[in-house]
Design a protein around this motif. Structure first.
Motif, PDB file in Angstrom:
ATOM      1  N   ILE A   1       2.227 -41.485  11.364  1.00  0.00           N
ATOM      2  CA  ILE A   1       1.264 -40.920  12.326  1.00  0.00           C
ATOM      3  C   ILE A   1       1.151 -39.403  12.126  1.00  0.00           C
ATOM      4  CG2 ILE A   1       0.858 -40.464  14.787  1.00  0.00           C
ATOM      5  CD1 ILE A   1       0.625 -43.350  14.519  1.00  0.00           C
ATOM      6  N   ASP A   2      -0.083 -38.920  11.971  1.00  0.00           N
ATOM      7  CA  ASP A   2      -0.359 -37.480  11.934  1.00  0.00           C
ATOM      8  C   ASP A   2      -1.333 -37.146  13.047  1.00  0.00           C
ATOM      9  OD1 ASP A   2       1.010 -36.515   9.488  1.00  0.00           O
ATOM     10  OD2 ASP A   2      -0.317 -37.949   8.497  1.00  0.00           O
ATOM     11  N   LEU A   3      -0.941 -36.215  13.923  1.00  0.00           N
ATOM     12  CA  LEU A   3      -1.793 -35.836  15.059  1.00  0.00           C
ATOM     13  C   LEU A   3      -1.667 -34.348  15.275  1.00  0.00           C
ATOM     14  CD1 LEU A   3      -1.049 -38.223  18.089  1.00  0.00           C
ATOM     15  CD2 LEU A   3      -3.203 -37.972  16.846  1.00  0.00           C
ATOM     16  N   HIS A   4      -2.810 -33.701  15.542  1.00  0.00           N
ATOM     17  CA  HIS A   4      -2.750 -32.284  15.887  1.00  0.00           C
ATOM     18  C   HIS A   4      -3.511 -32.103  17.189  1.00  0.00           C
ATOM     19  CE1 HIS A   4      -2.459 -28.028  15.435  1.00  0.00           C
ATOM     20  NE2 HIS A   4      -3.756 -27.924  15.644  1.00  0.00           N
ATOM     21  N   ILE A   5      -2.805 -31.798  18.255  1.00  0.00           N
ATOM     22  CA  ILE A   5      -3.427 -31.663  19.574  1.00  0.00           C
ATOM     23  C   ILE A   5      -3.501 -30.184  19.918  1.00  0.00           C
ATOM     24  CG2 ILE A   5      -3.238 -32.257  22.027  1.00  0.00           C
ATOM     25  CD1 ILE A   5      -1.761 -34.849  21.091  1.00  0.00           C
ATOM     26  N   GLN A   6      -4.723 -29.719  20.217  1.00  0.00           N
ATOM     27  CA  GLN A   6      -4.959 -28.286  20.450  1.00  0.00           C
ATOM     28  C   GLN A   6      -4.531 -27.876  21.855  1.00  0.00           C
ATOM     29  OE1 GLN A   6      -6.454 -26.679  17.967  1.00  0.00           O
ATOM     30  NE2 GLN A   6      -7.589 -28.261  16.849  1.00  0.00           N
ATOM     31  N   PRO A   7      -4.138 -26.599  22.010  1.00  0.00           N
ATOM     32  CA  PRO A   7      -3.848 -26.105  23.360  1.00  0.00           C
ATOM     33  C   PRO A   7      -5.086 -26.210  24.249  1.00  0.00           C
ATOM     34  CG  PRO A   7      -3.349 -24.421  21.694  1.00  0.00           C
ATOM     35  CD  PRO A   7      -3.979 -25.572  20.980  1.00  0.00           C
ATOM     36  N   GLY A   8      -4.909 -26.666  25.479  1.00  0.00           N
ATOM     37  CA  GLY A   8      -6.011 -26.730  26.435  1.00  0.00           C
ATOM     38  C   GLY A   8      -6.881 -27.964  26.323  1.00  0.00           C
ATOM     39  N   GLU A   9      -6.546 -28.835  25.371  1.00  0.00           N
ATOM     40  CA  GLU A   9      -7.346 -30.027  25.124  1.00  0.00           C
ATOM     41  C   GLU A   9      -6.907 -31.182  26.033  1.00  0.00           C
ATOM     42  OE1 GLU A   9      -8.860 -32.050  21.068  1.00  0.00           O
ATOM     43  OE2 GLU A   9      -6.745 -31.544  21.041  1.00  0.00           O
ATOM     44  N   VAL A  10      -7.847 -32.081  26.369  1.00  0.00           N
ATOM     45  CA  VAL A  10      -7.481 -33.365  26.958  1.00  0.00           C
ATOM     46  C   VAL A  10      -7.597 -34.393  25.840  1.00  0.00           C
ATOM     47  CG1 VAL A  10      -7.986 -35.128  28.672  1.00  0.00           C
ATOM     48  CG2 VAL A  10      -8.281 -32.722  29.258  1.00  0.00           C
ATOM     49  N   PHE A  11      -6.454 -34.894  25.396  1.00  0.00           N
ATOM     50  CA  PHE A  11      -6.418 -35.774  24.227  1.00  0.00           C
ATOM     51  C   PHE A  11      -6.004 -37.172  24.662  1.00  0.00           C
ATOM     52  CE2 PHE A  11      -4.938 -37.663  20.329  1.00  0.00           C
ATOM     53  CZ  PHE A  11      -5.763 -37.122  19.352  1.00  0.00           C
ATOM     54  N   GLY A  12      -6.799 -38.161  24.304  1.00  0.00           N
ATOM     55  CA  GLY A  12      -6.507 -39.539  24.682  1.00  0.00           C
ATOM     56  C   GLY A  12      -5.927 -40.321  23.513  1.00  0.00           C
ATOM     57  N   ILE A  13      -4.969 -41.186  23.826  1.00  0.00           N
ATOM     58  CA  ILE A  13      -4.427 -42.106  22.816  1.00  0.00           C
ATOM     59  C   ILE A  13      -4.600 -43.504  23.387  1.00  0.00           C
ATOM     60  CG2 ILE A  13      -2.358 -42.850  21.587  1.00  0.00           C
ATOM     61  CD1 ILE A  13      -1.390 -39.881  21.793  1.00  0.00           C
ATOM     62  N   ILE A  14      -5.393 -44.314  22.705  1.00  0.00           N
ATOM     63  CA  ILE A  14      -5.699 -45.640  23.234  1.00  0.00           C
ATOM     64  C   ILE A  14      -5.277 -46.714  22.240  1.00  0.00           C
ATOM     65  CG2 ILE A  14      -8.092 -45.655  22.351  1.00  0.00           C
ATOM     66  CD1 ILE A  14      -8.850 -47.094  25.020  1.00  0.00           C
ATOM     67  N   GLY A  15      -4.831 -47.825  22.765  1.00  0.00           N
ATOM     68  CA  GLY A  15      -4.451 -48.944  21.911  1.00  0.00           C
ATOM     69  C   GLY A  15      -4.072 -50.118  22.779  1.00  0.00           C
ATOM     70  N   ARG A  16      -4.150 -51.320  22.184  1.00  0.00           N
ATOM     71  CA  ARG A  16      -3.805 -52.488  22.987  1.00  0.00           C
ATOM     72  C   ARG A  16      -2.289 -52.625  23.082  1.00  0.00           C
ATOM     73  NH1 ARG A  16      -7.332 -56.352  19.593  1.00  0.00           N
ATOM     74  NH2 ARG A  16      -7.799 -54.577  18.294  1.00  0.00           N
ATOM     75  N   SER A  17      -1.860 -53.597  23.865  1.00  0.00           N
ATOM     76  CA  SER A  17      -0.429 -53.834  24.064  1.00  0.00           C
ATOM     77  C   SER A  17       0.244 -54.121  22.714  1.00  0.00           C
ATOM     78  CB  SER A  17      -0.267 -55.023  25.012  1.00  0.00           C
ATOM     79  OG  SER A  17       1.094 -55.263  25.214  1.00  0.00           O
ATOM     80  N   GLY A  18       1.355 -53.479  22.470  1.00  0.00           N
ATOM     81  CA  GLY A  18       2.084 -53.682  21.215  1.00  0.00           C
ATOM     82  C   GLY A  18       1.641 -52.770  20.086  1.00  0.00           C
ATOM     83  N   ALA A  19       0.616 -51.936  20.332  1.00  0.00           N
ATOM     84  CA  ALA A  19       0.082 -51.071  19.271  1.00  0.00           C
ATOM     85  C   ALA A  19       1.050 -49.963  18.875  1.00  0.00           C
ATOM     86  CB  ALA A  19      -1.248 -50.458  19.714  1.00  0.00           C
TER      87      ALA A  19
END
Ligand code: ADP
Ligand code: ADP
Length: 232
Positions: free
Chosen positions: A24-42
């Motif tokens: 997994i590579d993720l870059h979340i910016q300061p001040g951002e609203v970042f969503g992570i979505i996935g089904r059960s078990g993801a």
């Protein structure tokens, strides 16, 4: 603000290794609203536990506020975790404590004085709209109000990031909307980075700037919400 690089989590299950997260590579910016979505078990819970390091990842880096959490010892890690406020699906309030005392709990745990606690918690209760209910017990308030207490408690330690783990999944649609409005307000007024983990697309559509779709431990798609959810 949050930089995740090459993150993998492998569990030893009863029938062999389980790859819950892979690369997994993720870059979340300061001040951002970042969503992570996935089904059960993801792999959502595994990712949450890697971001607050309740789990040590098998591989990869988790850089929060410039520090790689995976490289810290237990003492430094506890301090670094104060940069991350957690909001939970089932609120995790203490039933023997009032609204005020639940919100004050993290500050009591670090030994803050009563006056300093009052000065910090009273404006937070105002922000989440619970001033009038400060002396009630969890059994005497609604689910949405309980989650407001959970948010006030998460903010008490003055974190840089608010990490919401299915925070609205136990709430009806109308209460969900009001809690998401509150999270938006916290994001705007306090400039806090908000990371929301959810299985509910409505949550992401209402509040997130960008979204990562996680599937079978990998990021399947990532981008601005309007792009990700309007693709054919
Ligand atoms: P989600 O939160 O999206 O439902 P999880 O991160 O809980 O996903 O789980 C991802 C995968 O890892 C699932 O296949 C789950 O069964 C497995 N898993 C999670 N925790 C453990 C564990 N402690 N031991 C073994 N397997 C686990
Ligand atoms: P949720 O999806 O609400 O986060 P889960 O049912 O996925 O909850 O997981 C609850 C707990 O069980 C977690 O601590 C997780 O690590 C653990 N768990 C999940 N799947 C497995 C599994 N296959 N083997 C062992 N533990 C697991």
């Amino acid at each position: 603000m949050i930089d995740i690089r090459g993150l993998s989590q492998i569990y030893q299950g009863p029938t062999g290794p389980v790859e819950a997260l892979r690369g997994i590579d993720l870059h979340i910016q300061p001040g951002e609203v970042f969503g992570i979505i996935g089904r059960s078990g993801a792999g959502k819970s595994s990712l949450v536990r890697c971001i607050n390091l309740l789990n040590r990842p098998t591989e990869g880096e988790v850089i929060v506020n410039g520090r790689d959490l995976t490289k810290l010892g237990d003492t430094d890690l506890r301090a670094a975790r104060r940069d991350i406020g957690m909001v939970f699906q089932h609120f995790n309030l203490l039933s023997s404590r009032t609204v005020f005392d639940n919100a004050a709990l993290p500050l009591e745990l670090v030994g803050m004085s009563k006056e300093a606690i009052r000065a910090r918690v009273e404006p937070l209760l105002e922000l989440v709209g619970l001033t009038a209910l400060r002396d009630r017990y969890p059994a005497q308030i609604s689910g949405g109000q309980k989650q407001r207490v959970g948010i006030a408690r998460a903010l008490a330690s003055n974190p840089k990031v608010l990490l919401s783990d299915e925070a609205t999944s136990a709430l009806d649609p109308e209460t969900t909307r009001s809690i998401l409005d509150l999270l938006r307000k916290v994001n705007r007024e306090l400039g806090l980075t908000v990371v929301l983990i959810t299985h509910q697309m409505q949550v992401i559509k209402q509040i997130a700037d960008r979204v990562a779709v996680i599937d079978a431990g990998r990021i399947a798609e990532m981008g601005p919400v309007i792009d990700v959810f309007t693709r054919p």
